[in-house]
Design a protein around this motif. Structure first.
Motif, PDB file in Angstrom:
ATOM      1  N   ILE A   1     -10.185  12.506   0.904  1.00 39.65           N
ATOM      2  CA  ILE A   1      -9.870  11.345   1.881  1.00 39.65           C
ATOM      3  C   ILE A   1      -8.663  10.650   1.304  1.00 39.65           C
ATOM      4  O   ILE A   1      -8.933   9.903   0.205  1.00 39.65           O
ATOM      5  CB  ILE A   1     -11.240  10.635   2.080  1.00 39.65           C
ATOM      6  CG1 ILE A   1     -12.330  11.476   2.680  1.00 39.65           C
ATOM      7  CG2 ILE A   1     -10.975   9.578   3.393  1.00 39.65           C
ATOM      8  CD1 ILE A   1     -13.731  10.896   2.664  1.00 39.65           C
ATOM      9  N   VAL A   2      -7.613  10.366   2.119  1.00 37.05           N
ATOM     10  CA  VAL A   2      -6.614   9.556   1.512  1.00 37.05           C
ATOM     11  C   VAL A   2      -6.263   8.265   2.520  1.00 37.05           C
ATOM     12  O   VAL A   2      -6.538   8.415   3.672  1.00 37.05           O
ATOM     13  CB  VAL A   2      -5.327  10.547   1.402  1.00 37.05           C
ATOM     14  CG1 VAL A   2      -5.660  11.481   0.482  1.00 37.05           C
ATOM     15  CG2 VAL A   2      -5.170  10.851   2.858  1.00 37.05           C
ATOM     16  N   SER A   3      -5.661   7.379   1.901  1.00 37.27           N
ATOM     17  CA  SER A   3      -4.777   6.248   2.561  1.00 37.27           C
ATOM     18  C   SER A   3      -3.657   5.934   1.991  1.00 37.27           C
ATOM     19  O   SER A   3      -3.564   5.820   1.012  1.00 37.27           O
ATOM     20  CB  SER A   3      -5.950   5.103   2.548  1.00 37.27           C
ATOM     21  OG  SER A   3      -5.350   3.827   3.240  1.00 37.27           O
ATOM     22  N   VAL A   4      -2.693   5.872   3.103  1.00 37.99           N
ATOM     23  CA  VAL A   4      -1.241   5.632   2.449  1.00 37.99           C
ATOM     24  C   VAL A   4      -1.101   3.931   2.201  1.00 37.99           C
ATOM     25  O   VAL A   4      -0.169   3.644   1.460  1.00 37.99           O
ATOM     26  CB  VAL A   4      -0.313   6.124   3.467  1.00 37.99           C
ATOM     27  CG1 VAL A   4      -0.359   7.434   3.742  1.00 37.99           C
ATOM     28  CG2 VAL A   4      -0.591   5.260   4.932  1.00 37.99           C
ATOM     29  N   ALA A   5      -1.923   3.131   2.868  1.00 42.92           N
ATOM     30  CA  ALA A   5      -1.749   1.675   2.742  1.00 42.92           C
ATOM     31  C   ALA A   5      -2.489   1.455   1.210  1.00 42.92           C
ATOM     32  O   ALA A   5      -3.560   1.853   0.508  1.00 42.92           O
ATOM     33  CB  ALA A   5      -2.972   1.227   3.712  1.00 42.92           C
ATOM     34  N   PRO A   6      -1.739   0.570   0.541  1.00 49.84           N
ATOM     35  CA  PRO A   6      -2.020   0.256  -0.954  1.00 49.84           C
ATOM     36  C   PRO A   6      -3.081  -0.725  -1.063  1.00 49.84           C
ATOM     37  O   PRO A   6      -3.734  -0.902  -2.216  1.00 49.84           O
ATOM     38  CB  PRO A   6      -0.802  -0.401  -1.513  1.00 49.84           C
ATOM     39  CG  PRO A   6      -0.032  -1.104  -0.400  1.00 49.84           C
ATOM     40  CD  PRO A   6      -0.307   0.007   0.898  1.00 49.84           C
ATOM     41  N   ASN A   7      -3.585  -1.432   0.015  1.00 49.87           N
ATOM     42  CA  ASN A   7      -4.443  -2.542  -0.305  1.00 49.87           C
ATOM     43  C   ASN A   7      -5.643  -2.362   0.990  1.00 49.87           C
ATOM     44  O   ASN A   7      -5.221  -2.581   2.238  1.00 49.87           O
ATOM     45  CB  ASN A   7      -4.027  -4.052  -0.300  1.00 49.87           C
ATOM     46  CG  ASN A   7      -3.119  -4.352  -1.393  1.00 49.87           C
ATOM     47  OD1 ASN A   7      -3.658  -4.378  -2.499  1.00 49.87           O
ATOM     48  ND2 ASN A   7      -1.695  -3.947  -1.154  1.00 49.87           N
ATOM     49  N   ILE A   8      -6.727  -1.999   0.459  1.00 43.73           N
ATOM     50  CA  ILE A   8      -7.750  -1.618   1.720  1.00 43.73           C
ATOM     51  C   ILE A   8      -8.904  -2.783   1.370  1.00 43.73           C
ATOM     52  O   ILE A   8      -9.542  -3.013   0.422  1.00 43.73           O
ATOM     53  CB  ILE A   8      -8.484  -0.443   1.583  1.00 43.73           C
ATOM     54  CG1 ILE A   8      -7.521   0.630   1.630  1.00 43.73           C
ATOM     55  CG2 ILE A   8      -9.535  -0.292   2.478  1.00 43.73           C
ATOM     56  CD1 ILE A   8      -6.818   0.827   2.963  1.00 43.73           C
ATOM     57  N   GLU A   9      -8.997  -3.582   2.471  1.00 38.06           N
ATOM     58  CA  GLU A   9     -10.038  -4.721   2.207  1.00 38.06           C
ATOM     59  C   GLU A   9     -11.052  -4.492   3.198  1.00 38.06           C
ATOM     60  O   GLU A   9     -11.187  -4.252   4.240  1.00 38.06           O
ATOM     61  CB  GLU A   9      -9.538  -6.025   2.732  1.00 38.06           C
ATOM     62  CG  GLU A   9     -10.198  -7.229   2.512  1.00 38.06           C
ATOM     63  CD  GLU A   9      -9.720  -8.388   3.207  1.00 38.06           C
ATOM     64  OE1 GLU A   9     -10.447  -9.242   3.512  1.00 38.06           O
ATOM     65  OE2 GLU A   9      -8.420  -8.718   3.138  1.00 38.06           O
ATOM     66  N   ILE A  10     -12.368  -4.466   2.360  1.00 41.81           N
ATOM     67  CA  ILE A  10     -13.833  -4.083   3.118  1.00 41.81           C
ATOM     68  C   ILE A  10     -14.312  -5.575   3.443  1.00 41.81           C
ATOM     69  O   ILE A  10     -14.817  -6.397   2.655  1.00 41.81           O
ATOM     70  CB  ILE A  10     -14.418  -3.477   2.371  1.00 41.81           C
ATOM     71  CG1 ILE A  10     -13.966  -2.081   1.488  1.00 41.81           C
ATOM     72  CG2 ILE A  10     -15.725  -3.150   3.260  1.00 41.81           C
ATOM     73  CD1 ILE A  10     -13.458  -1.035   2.657  1.00 41.81           C
ATOM     74  N   ASN A  11     -14.359  -5.646   4.907  1.00 39.69           N
ATOM     75  CA  ASN A  11     -14.851  -6.993   5.424  1.00 39.69           C
ATOM     76  C   ASN A  11     -16.335  -7.280   5.054  1.00 39.69           C
ATOM     77  O   ASN A  11     -17.068  -6.465   4.418  1.00 39.69           O
ATOM     78  CB  ASN A  11     -14.965  -7.252   6.670  1.00 39.69           C
ATOM     79  CG  ASN A  11     -13.321  -7.378   7.340  1.00 39.69           C
ATOM     80  OD1 ASN A  11     -12.472  -7.687   6.528  1.00 39.69           O
ATOM     81  ND2 ASN A  11     -13.105  -7.110   8.526  1.00 39.69           N
TER      82      ASN A  11
END
Length: 232
Positions: free
Chosen positions: A199-209
């Motif tokens: 599972i990948v994300s191209v965004a460098p910063n993932i914020e979990i609320n």
């Protein structure tokens, strides 16, 4: 006005009148278009004739006078026919079927559109609302041409497409540096591949609320910033 018992119109009955001029001693008259037996009134010079006493009409197409007509007599045939609603659109019916094409002049209000995804019905809606960057609509007569870009594709191949001023897609796209997850998300075989998957994300910063849980299921591997954008 005809002399005799008047014809009373009732609901769901349609009628038409046919007049002909008799020849000397004419007794047989053909009724154009025919008639329903026992649903016919005959007038001679405005006087209503009695069925069986003055005329007979038993075959649905002709009328026979029992007394010959005089030259120039006017025979009027008033034909009644049932108005059948079996194939009509009935108001307030919960369900109706129309066999064949339906042409509507004006605006069709209140109808729903069936929505499918790869051939599977996902529901019905009255409004289709396309959201996200890259959506363009162009009217071509009665047709709306919809162009959808972005959301993982885009001008540059990744991210959301960046359009020119005329709404056509440019060769560029963008990726937000910061993204938020605001709903619980379980990454398992139901939405992230039935087998072992990455599972990948191209965004460098993932914020979990706060209060939100992201769970990576068994056999799944998550990689954030797969493009190493954060190191640029």
């Amino acid at each position: 006005m005809a002399i005799g018992n008047p014809i009373t119109l009732t609901n769901n009955v349609a009628s038409k009148s046919i007049s002909v001029t008799a020849t000397a001693d004419q007794t047989l008259f053909t009724v154009t278009g025919g008639y329903r037996i026992n649903q016919l009134a005959v007038f001679r010079n405005g006087v209503r004739l009695a069925d069986g006493a003055d005329f007979t009409a038993r075959d649905g197409s002709s009328v026979t006078l029992l007394s010959p007509a005089n030259l120039g007599d006017t025979l009027e045939f008033q034909i009644f026919d049932d108005f059948r609603v079996a194939d009509a659109i009935v108001s307030a019916e919960p369900s109706q079927t129309i066999d064949g094409d339906l042409t509507v002049t004006g605006t069709l209000t209140g109808a729903s559109i069936g929505i499918q995804s790869t051939g599977t019905v996902v529901g019905a809606a009255k409004t289709l609302n396309f959201i996200g960057a890259g959506n363009t609509f162009a009217m071509d007569g009665d047709t709306v041409n919809i162009s959808i870009a972005g959301g993982g594709g885009g001008g540059g191949g990744l991210g959301t497409a960046i359009n020119y001023e005329d709404a056509t897609t440019s060769p560029f796209s963008y990726i937000d540096r910061y993204v938020q997850v605001n709903e619980n998300l379980l990454l398992d075989a139901t939405n992230a591949g039935v087998s072992t998957s990455i599972i990948v994300s191209v965004a460098p910063n993932i914020e979990i609320n706060s209060g939100v849980a992201v769970t990576v299921g068994a056999g799944k591997t998550m990689i954030i910033d797969v493009l190493d954008i954060g190191d640029l």
